[in-house]
Every structure is written in C-alpha cells, then in structure tokens.
Design a protein around this motif. Structure first.
Motif, mmCIF file in Angstrom:
data_model
loop_
_atom_site.group_PDB
_atom_site.id
_atom_site.type_symbol
_atom_site.label_atom_id
_atom_site.label_comp_id
_atom_site.label_asym_id
_atom_site.label_seq_id
_atom_site.Cartn_x
_atom_site.Cartn_y
_atom_site.Cartn_z
ATOM 1 N N UNK A 1 5.210 -11.556 -40.088
ATOM 2 C CA UNK A 1 3.327 -11.619 -41.052
ATOM 3 C C UNK A 1 3.191 -12.998 -41.855
ATOM 4 N N UNK A 2 4.141 -13.516 -42.414
ATOM 5 C CA UNK A 2 4.486 -14.509 -42.997
ATOM 6 C C UNK A 2 5.390 -15.954 -42.639
ATOM 7 N N UNK A 3 4.935 -16.644 -42.773
ATOM 8 C CA UNK A 3 6.212 -18.149 -42.224
ATOM 9 C C UNK A 3 7.373 -18.584 -43.067
ATOM 10 N N UNK A 4 6.857 -18.042 -44.512
ATOM 11 C CA UNK A 4 7.926 -18.984 -45.465
ATOM 12 C C UNK A 4 7.174 -18.431 -46.463
ATOM 13 N N UNK A 5 8.082 -17.549 -47.647
ATOM 14 C CA UNK A 5 7.545 -17.119 -48.930
ATOM 15 C C UNK A 5 8.710 -17.817 -50.023
ATOM 16 N N UNK A 6 8.420 -18.496 -51.212
ATOM 17 C CA UNK A 6 9.184 -19.254 -51.633
ATOM 18 C C UNK A 6 8.122 -18.597 -53.228
ATOM 19 N N UNK A 7 9.908 -18.459 -53.831
ATOM 20 C CA UNK A 7 9.590 -18.057 -55.237
ATOM 21 C C UNK A 7 10.936 -18.500 -56.612
ATOM 22 N N UNK A 8 10.455 -18.696 -58.107
ATOM 23 C CA UNK A 8 11.568 -19.335 -58.162
ATOM 24 C C UNK A 8 12.530 -18.034 -58.822
ATOM 25 N N UNK A 9 13.981 -18.432 -59.317
ATOM 26 C CA UNK A 9 14.601 -17.101 -59.944
ATOM 27 C C UNK A 9 15.606 -17.690 -61.060
ATOM 28 N N UNK A 10 15.484 -16.690 -61.691
ATOM 29 C CA UNK A 10 16.303 -17.101 -63.136
ATOM 30 C C UNK A 10 18.733 -17.921 -62.961
ATOM 31 N N UNK A 11 18.241 -16.674 -62.074
ATOM 32 C CA UNK A 11 19.893 -17.342 -62.076
ATOM 33 C C UNK A 11 20.216 -17.744 -60.531
ATOM 34 N N UNK A 12 19.854 -18.750 -59.801
ATOM 35 C CA UNK A 12 20.554 -19.185 -58.461
ATOM 36 C C UNK A 12 20.947 -18.983 -57.865
ATOM 37 N N UNK A 13 22.640 -18.684 -58.244
ATOM 38 C CA UNK A 13 23.725 -17.918 -57.362
ATOM 39 C C UNK A 13 23.807 -16.686 -57.337
ATOM 40 N N UNK A 14 22.984 -15.994 -58.429
ATOM 41 C CA UNK A 14 23.177 -14.882 -58.252
ATOM 42 C C UNK A 14 22.872 -14.434 -57.103
ATOM 43 N N UNK A 15 21.450 -14.571 -57.670
ATOM 44 C CA UNK A 15 20.330 -14.817 -56.228
ATOM 45 C C UNK A 15 20.170 -14.564 -54.880
ATOM 46 N N UNK A 16 21.345 -16.076 -54.793
ATOM 47 C CA UNK A 16 21.418 -16.293 -53.448
ATOM 48 C C UNK A 16 22.437 -15.778 -53.053
ATOM 49 N N UNK A 17 23.676 -14.983 -53.544
ATOM 50 C CA UNK A 17 24.914 -14.251 -53.188
ATOM 51 C C UNK A 17 23.779 -12.628 -53.108
ATOM 52 N N UNK A 18 22.792 -12.027 -53.509
ATOM 53 C CA UNK A 18 22.507 -11.002 -53.257
ATOM 54 C C UNK A 18 21.393 -11.400 -52.057
ATOM 55 N N UNK A 19 20.836 -12.055 -52.101
ATOM 56 C CA UNK A 19 19.035 -12.025 -50.863
ATOM 57 C C UNK A 19 20.439 -12.079 -49.503
#
Length: 124
Positions: A1-19
């Motif tokens: 339904x969306x083209x993209x969603x962008x949001x900030x994260x506090x721990x970039x490496x942990x969030x990248x690995x999680x997602x």
C-alpha cells in the motif's frame, strides 16, 4: 500500500540486523545503504521499501504491518523476529475482530515499534 516508510532508530546496527532477519521470511532484503545517518533501504519484489536511519531523536512508537502471502510466512516472520531479539506482542493466529481471515503476528522491535506480519487469505 505504501511506496516507502522511513523512520529513525537509536541503535542502527541492532535495528538493521533485526529487520533483515525478521523480514527475510517475507522476501525482504537489503537495498541501498549509506552512512547510518542516511540509513538503509530494505526492499521486496513489489518495490515497496522500509528505510531506517540512525537518530538520537525519540520518535513516537510506530506500527508497521507487512503483507504476508501465506499464514506460513506469518509464522516464519514471528519465529525469525523473536530469534532476532524482538519481544512478543501477539503470537501468530486469527484476529477475527478485524475480519474472519485476518491471520497476524505482532512483535516489538528494538526501538519499541510494533511490527506485524499479516495474511488476509483463508487457510489452504
């Protein structure tokens, strides 16, 4: 339904690995990536993307629901998300209060965001 969603994260490496791990069962892979302030684009075959970037700002919690093509994908998302460090926020199952075939699972991601995978198809 969306083209993209962008949001900030506090721990970039942990969030990248999680997602990347949690969304792999849904066909999501790493796309373009810049420095952490720019972030990473996580993509799927449909061209829809989720973009993460490092920030020190404290955004309100976000709810993102990802489309799954089967109930098995919902189950696999849930397992992968928990293995990646998410907290349970509702195991895979029917949610008839939404509609008869609403099969979903919910987890809390590293920054507290409520992440869902949902399949709207009848079983079988």
């Amino acid at each position: 339904m969306f083209d993209h969603v962008k949001f900030g994260v506090s721990d970039y490496e942990a969030s990248k690995a999680f997602y990347l791990k949690a969304l792999a069962p849904l066909g999501v892979t790493a796309g373009s990536e810049g420095d952490p302030a720019y972030g990473i684009e996580l993509v799927c075959d449909s061209g829809v993307s989720l973009c993460l970037f490092k920030t020190t700002e404290k955004p309100a919690h976000l709810h993102v629901a990802f489309a799954a093509q089967s109930r098995e994908q919902v189950d696999a998302f849930y397992r992968a998300a928990l293995e990646a460090g998410a907290k349970d926020n509702g195991p895979p199952g029917l949610r008839p209060k939404y509609h008869a075939n609403y099969y979903a699972a919910f987890v809390i991601a590293p920054d507290g965001h409520n992440i869902e995978a949902v399949c709207h198809k009848a079983e079988g």
